[in-house]
Design a protein around this motif. Structure first.
Motif, mmCIF file in Angstrom:
data_model
loop_
_atom_site.group_PDB
_atom_site.id
_atom_site.type_symbol
_atom_site.label_atom_id
_atom_site.label_comp_id
_atom_site.label_asym_id
_atom_site.label_seq_id
_atom_site.Cartn_x
_atom_site.Cartn_y
_atom_site.Cartn_z
ATOM 1 N N SER A 365 0.703 -0.865 -0.108
ATOM 2 C CA SER A 365 0.083 0.231 -0.194
ATOM 3 C C SER A 365 1.102 1.110 0.101
ATOM 4 C CB SER A 365 -0.988 0.119 1.143
ATOM 5 O OG SER A 365 -0.201 0.635 2.411
ATOM 6 N N GLY A 366 2.332 0.863 0.089
ATOM 7 C CA GLY A 366 3.422 2.202 0.479
ATOM 8 C C GLY A 366 2.820 3.503 1.395
ATOM 9 N N ALA A 367 2.395 2.779 2.800
ATOM 10 C CA ALA A 367 2.249 2.940 4.013
ATOM 11 C C ALA A 367 3.768 3.230 4.798
ATOM 12 C CB ALA A 367 1.545 2.572 5.106
ATOM 13 N N PHE A 368 4.570 2.635 4.302
ATOM 14 C CA PHE A 368 5.472 1.733 4.802
ATOM 15 C C PHE A 368 6.558 0.928 3.973
ATOM 16 C CE2 PHE A 368 9.267 0.273 7.437
ATOM 17 C CZ PHE A 368 10.009 1.233 7.970
ATOM 18 N N GLU A 369 8.215 1.981 3.891
ATOM 19 C CA GLU A 369 9.041 1.054 2.913
ATOM 20 C C GLU A 369 10.336 1.418 3.804
ATOM 21 O OE1 GLU A 369 8.618 2.935 -0.815
ATOM 22 O OE2 GLU A 369 6.262 2.055 -1.593
ATOM 23 N N GLY A 370 11.008 -0.053 4.188
ATOM 24 C CA GLY A 370 11.824 -0.016 4.413
ATOM 25 C C GLY A 370 13.091 -0.532 4.889
#
Length: 521
Positions: A365-370
């Motif tokens: 969803s692109g909420a977090f990318e780490g």
């Protein structure tokens, strides 16, 4: 120097002992004693708090030195604290000087100390300190040696529960020092049934001590029992010598993130422009290239996410703490890793969109990318936290809140994960001394989710193999009942080895019967 001034002089964490203040307090003890006893009581009212100053440590040692009977009830309360809180409050004092605290302030209240020794819900080292305090009383004339010998025989023969712990080693040691008549078969039996730990002392060492000791040789300073309490200054030497001398970084956060200097980073492929020496510098300064940069600086290094894309600016802080935690964990710096991940979670709560219901959907969803998938990191964080909370009040307190916060923040989390977290939360509550609340939470989980085996297993362990860990009185009947309930209602018994647990419990019960039915010496 007045007493209020002397009391205030004890507060700073300084590596110079406040000798004048200590002398003033000793000289005016009747005035100082109530203030110091009240300080101990205030600290006991908030046992999870950190020491704001050094006064509590000075207070307990001064009350010991001055043989304060008013401090004794507080020392009894300290001995009854749950394992985590007791370690948080006293640390190494428990094994170094706590026995003297009890002995010097009891003034004949021997039965109160015996109650500590015989209570299976108490910390094993607190019980040992209580028994050692009776030995100190005997060396100082406050207890007859014969009385203590008979009492220790009773402990080894019938009063101590059939469960390995440090109190068995201490009881064996004390009867050996006292050369208690008839103790030799009991010493051998304690080791034969694995109740006394050979790591602390071997059977041969204790038998040699028993055979060589005589009641007349009972001197505390030269025995294996303890070291004599000389003064507050000597008892506080380790603390005073350490305070103010630790090397602490000016910025702890920077220190934790220093590990990122070693991380693997990716530099985008760029072509260095061909610039003549007399052409304008590409940096935009307006100067000639030969008078300015001379070399063209490449773009900064980039941190890449699990999706093989640069981490977005708004996610950098949370990702840095996440990545630093993994690097610290790889270096076996578990406490640093935990500190980093607590900060990462704090950042997560700030940046994650409210409509993210399930951490498994964070990346798509692109909420977090780490540097790691959010769902994977949460599982890793949970495992590290549960490991560390066994040793730290702060970690256990954080865990109680965190294990409730995650399911609330992610309502789409899988049901089995939510139930796992609830059971783990109950364990953390028990570690903090909230046993009734923990048991109630687990039983409620069974009522609402009867087909889930983990709460049955947790309750069974809590009343049997983990009873000492959670300061709970062992109850093997209840432990077996919970496992039997699991076999009748739960659908995932194999996942939690319910049958194997039942076999282990039956073996434990057989050991207890064998101990109870052994031949009297």
């Amino acid at each position: 120097m007045t007493i209020p001034e002397a009391i205030d002089a004890l507060r700073p964490f300084t590596y110079k002992a406040p000798h004048q203040a200590l002398g003033t307090i000793r000289a005016h003890w009747e005035e100082a004693e109530p203030i110091l006893v009240q300080e101990i009581g205030n600290r006991l009212a908030e046992p999870k708090a950190k020491d704001a100053d050094a006064l509590f440590l000075y207070a307990i040692h001064l009350c010991t030195e001055m043989r304060s009977t008013k401090a004794f009830p507080h020392f009894l309360r300290i001995a009854r604290l749950p394992n985590l809180l007791l370690d948080h409050l006293l640390g190494d004092i428990l094994t170094e000087t706590f026995s003297h605290m009890l002995a010097r302030t009891c003034h004949g209240r021997i039965d109160d100390i015996k109650a500590l020794v015989e209570d299976p819900t108490l910390n094993e080292y607190a019980r040992s300190a209580a028994l050692r305090s009776l030995l100190i009383c005997a060396t100082e004339g406050g207890l007859e040696v014969t009385h203590l010998s008979v009492y220790c025989i009773d402990l080894l023969d019938r009063k101590l529960e059939c469960r390995a712990s440090n109190i068995w080693n201490t009881a064996v040691e004390v009867v050996s020092i006292l050369h208690a008549p008839g103790a030799l078969p009991l010493i051998k039996a304690a080791y034969a049934h694995d109740l006394a730990n050979t790591f602390m002392a071997t059977p041969d060492e204790m038998i040699d001590l028993y055979m060589s000791a005589t009641p007349q040789s009972l001197t505390l300073a030269n025995s294996m029992a303890d070291r004599p309490f000389k003064s507050t200054e000597s008892a506080m030497f380790f603390f005073v010598n350490t305070w103010g001398r630790e090397s602490k970084p000016e910025d702890k956060n920077v220190d934790l993130l220093d590990v990122l200097r070693e991380r693997i980073q990716v530099r985008p492929v760029t072509r260095e422009p061909s610039v003549s020496r007399n052409a304008p510098c590409p940096c935009g300064s307006g100067k000639k290239f030969k008078k300015c940069c001379r070399t063209f600086a490449a773009p900064p290094l980039l941190t890449m996410s699990v999706l093989d894309k640069p981490v977005r600016d708004e996610h950098l802080s949370a990702n840095d703490w996440m990545q630093a935690g993994y690097l610290h964990q790889d270096a076996n710096h578990q406490w640093k890793a935990l500190e980093c991940w607590e900060k990462s979670w704090e950042e997560m709560l700030r940046i994650l969109p409210q409509d993210l219901q399930n951490p498994a959907e964070a990346e798509t969803s692109g909420a977090f990318e780490g540097c790691e998938y959010l769902e994977t990191w949460l599982a890793d964080f949970n495992a590290l936290l549960l490991d560390r909370c066994q040793y730290s009040v702060e970690a256990a307190t954080f865990a109680v809140a965190y294990l409730a916060e995650v399911p609330a923040r992610f309502p789409g989390l899988a049901d089995d994960i939510k139930l796992d977290m609830r059971v783990d939360q109950a364990g953390c509550l028990a570690l903090l001394g909230r046993q009734e609340e923990a048991v109630s939470m687990l039983e409620e989980t069974i009522r609402t989710n009867p087909d889930f085996a983990k709460p049955y297993a947790a309750l069974s362990d809590m009343y049997s193999f983990d009873a000492m860990k959670f300061n709970i009185r062992p109850d093997l009947t209840s432990a077996a009942r919970y496992l039997q309930m699991a076999t009748q209602q739960a659908k995932d018994c194999d996942a939690y080895k319910i049958q194997s647990r039942m076999e282990d419990l039956a073996e434990r019960e057989e050991d207890m019967r064998e101990w109870a039915n052994r031949k009297a010496p």
